[in-house]
Design an enzyme around this catalytic site. Sequence first.
Site, PDB file in Angstrom:
ATOM      1  N   GLY A  45       0.849  -1.182   0.000  1.00  0.00           N
ATOM      2  CA  GLY A  45       0.000   0.000   0.000  1.00  0.00           C
ATOM      3  C   GLY A  45       0.884   1.230   0.000  1.00  0.00           C
ATOM      4  O   GLY A  45       2.042   1.176   0.436  1.00  0.00           O
ATOM      5  N   GLN A  50       3.056   9.872   1.485  1.00  0.00           N
ATOM      6  CA  GLN A  50       4.326   9.143   1.573  1.00  0.00           C
ATOM      7  C   GLN A  50       5.255   9.447   0.401  1.00  0.00           C
ATOM      8  O   GLN A  50       6.430   9.090   0.445  1.00  0.00           O
ATOM      9  CB  GLN A  50       4.082   7.641   1.638  1.00  0.00           C
ATOM     10  CG  GLN A  50       3.422   7.187   2.916  1.00  0.00           C
ATOM     11  CD  GLN A  50       3.264   5.701   2.924  1.00  0.00           C
ATOM     12  OE1 GLN A  50       2.268   5.179   2.423  1.00  0.00           O
ATOM     13  NE2 GLN A  50       4.246   5.006   3.474  1.00  0.00           N
ATOM     14  N   CYS A  98       6.088  -0.052   7.518  1.00  0.00           N
ATOM     15  CA  CYS A  98       5.677   1.110   6.724  1.00  0.00           C
ATOM     16  C   CYS A  98       6.883   1.608   5.939  1.00  0.00           C
ATOM     17  O   CYS A  98       7.984   1.715   6.496  1.00  0.00           O
ATOM     18  CB  CYS A  98       5.153   2.205   7.660  1.00  0.00           C
ATOM     19  SG  CYS A  98       4.624   3.700   6.809  1.00  0.00           S
ATOM     20  N   LEU A  99       6.686   1.925   4.676  1.00  0.00           N
ATOM     21  CA  LEU A  99       7.792   2.436   3.862  1.00  0.00           C
ATOM     22  C   LEU A  99       8.348   3.737   4.426  1.00  0.00           C
ATOM     23  O   LEU A  99       9.521   4.033   4.254  1.00  0.00           O
ATOM     24  CB  LEU A  99       7.327   2.636   2.415  1.00  0.00           C
ATOM     25  CG  LEU A  99       6.890   1.371   1.681  1.00  0.00           C
ATOM     26  CD1 LEU A  99       6.346   1.721   0.305  1.00  0.00           C
ATOM     27  CD2 LEU A  99       8.018   0.365   1.597  1.00  0.00           C
ATOM     28  N   HIS A 140      -4.426   1.195   7.501  1.00  0.00           N
ATOM     29  CA  HIS A 140      -3.066   1.737   7.610  1.00  0.00           C
ATOM     30  C   HIS A 140      -2.873   2.903   6.635  1.00  0.00           C
ATOM     31  O   HIS A 140      -2.379   3.966   7.015  1.00  0.00           O
ATOM     32  CB  HIS A 140      -2.055   0.610   7.322  1.00  0.00           C
ATOM     33  CG  HIS A 140      -0.631   1.038   7.354  1.00  0.00           C
ATOM     34  ND1 HIS A 140       0.239   0.656   8.352  1.00  0.00           N
ATOM     35  CD2 HIS A 140       0.098   1.812   6.509  1.00  0.00           C
ATOM     36  CE1 HIS A 140       1.434   1.174   8.113  1.00  0.00           C
ATOM     37  NE2 HIS A 140       1.372   1.881   7.005  1.00  0.00           N
ATOM     38  N   GLU A 141      -3.273   2.702   5.382  1.00  0.00           N
ATOM     39  CA  GLU A 141      -3.085   3.753   4.372  1.00  0.00           C
ATOM     40  C   GLU A 141      -4.010   4.940   4.633  1.00  0.00           C
ATOM     41  O   GLU A 141      -3.607   6.094   4.463  1.00  0.00           O
ATOM     42  CB  GLU A 141      -3.295   3.202   2.963  1.00  0.00           C
ATOM     43  CG  GLU A 141      -2.320   2.102   2.563  1.00  0.00           C
ATOM     44  CD  GLU A 141      -0.855   2.441   2.774  1.00  0.00           C
ATOM     45  OE1 GLU A 141      -0.468   3.628   2.649  1.00  0.00           O
ATOM     46  OE2 GLU A 141      -0.080   1.518   3.084  1.00  0.00           O
ATOM     47  N   HIS A 144      -2.577   7.411   6.982  1.00  0.00           N
ATOM     48  CA  HIS A 144      -1.619   8.362   6.388  1.00  0.00           C
ATOM     49  C   HIS A 144      -2.330   9.632   5.899  1.00  0.00           C
ATOM     50  O   HIS A 144      -1.775  10.725   5.992  1.00  0.00           O
ATOM     51  CB  HIS A 144      -0.864   7.730   5.213  1.00  0.00           C
ATOM     52  CG  HIS A 144       0.275   6.872   5.620  1.00  0.00           C
ATOM     53  ND1 HIS A 144       1.387   7.354   6.276  1.00  0.00           N
ATOM     54  CD2 HIS A 144       0.497   5.545   5.455  1.00  0.00           C
ATOM     55  CE1 HIS A 144       2.230   6.374   6.492  1.00  0.00           C
ATOM     56  NE2 HIS A 144       1.712   5.255   6.015  1.00  0.00           N
TER      57      HIS A 144
END
Length: 185
Positions: A45, A50, A98-99, A140-141, A144
Site C-alpha cells: 500500500g 508518503q 511502513c515504507l 493503515h493507508e 496516512h
Amino acid sequence: MIYPVTVYGDALLRKKAQPVEKDYEGLGDIIENMWETMYSSDGVGLAAPQVGLSLRIFTVDATSGADEEPELKDFKKVFINPQIIELSGDEWIMNEGCLSLPEIREDVSRPDVVRIKYFDENFVEHDETFHGYAGRIIQHEYDHLEGVLFIDHLSSLRKRLLRSRLNNIAHGKVQPRYKIKVPVK
C-alpha cells in the site's frame, strides 16, 4: 517515475491530506507513479503523503495475501477521497511495517472490518466493506491521509523504546533498498 519515499520526521506525514478534484491535473500520472513507487519498494500500500503529495489518494495491492485469503487474488485498488464510515469486528494484532518508517515493524491492534466510501481512478464512487488483510492495509493507508502513523497506535512505552530508531530515520541514518526523502532540518 519512481518517487522517493517521504520518511518519518517530515511534517507532511503529520498533516491531513487535501481532497482531490475529478479534473486534478496529472492525476493519472500520479497514480501510475504511485503504483511504480509502491512496487519498486516492495510495498502493499502507498498513500500520496508518503511520496510528498498532500492528496487524499492511496493505492493497495493485497494480492500477496491470497495464500491466506483466496478472495485477495486480484485485489488491486485505488482509493481517492476515501472516508471511513465504520470500523467493526474483533480487534486483532498483526505485525505492521511502513515504507515511511524503514526498518521498524511492530504489532498493531486494529478492528477486523472497515466500511469505506471512496472514488476509484475513474471517479466512480464505491461504498464497500473489507476485512482481514485488505481491511488492515486500507486502515493503515487511510491513517496516512489523516496524518497518523502506525506507531501512533503503540503504547507510550513502546514509542519511547523506538525513539532512537525514529531519530535515525529522521536524520537519514537508514539505508532501505528504495530511495527515500529525508526531512530538511
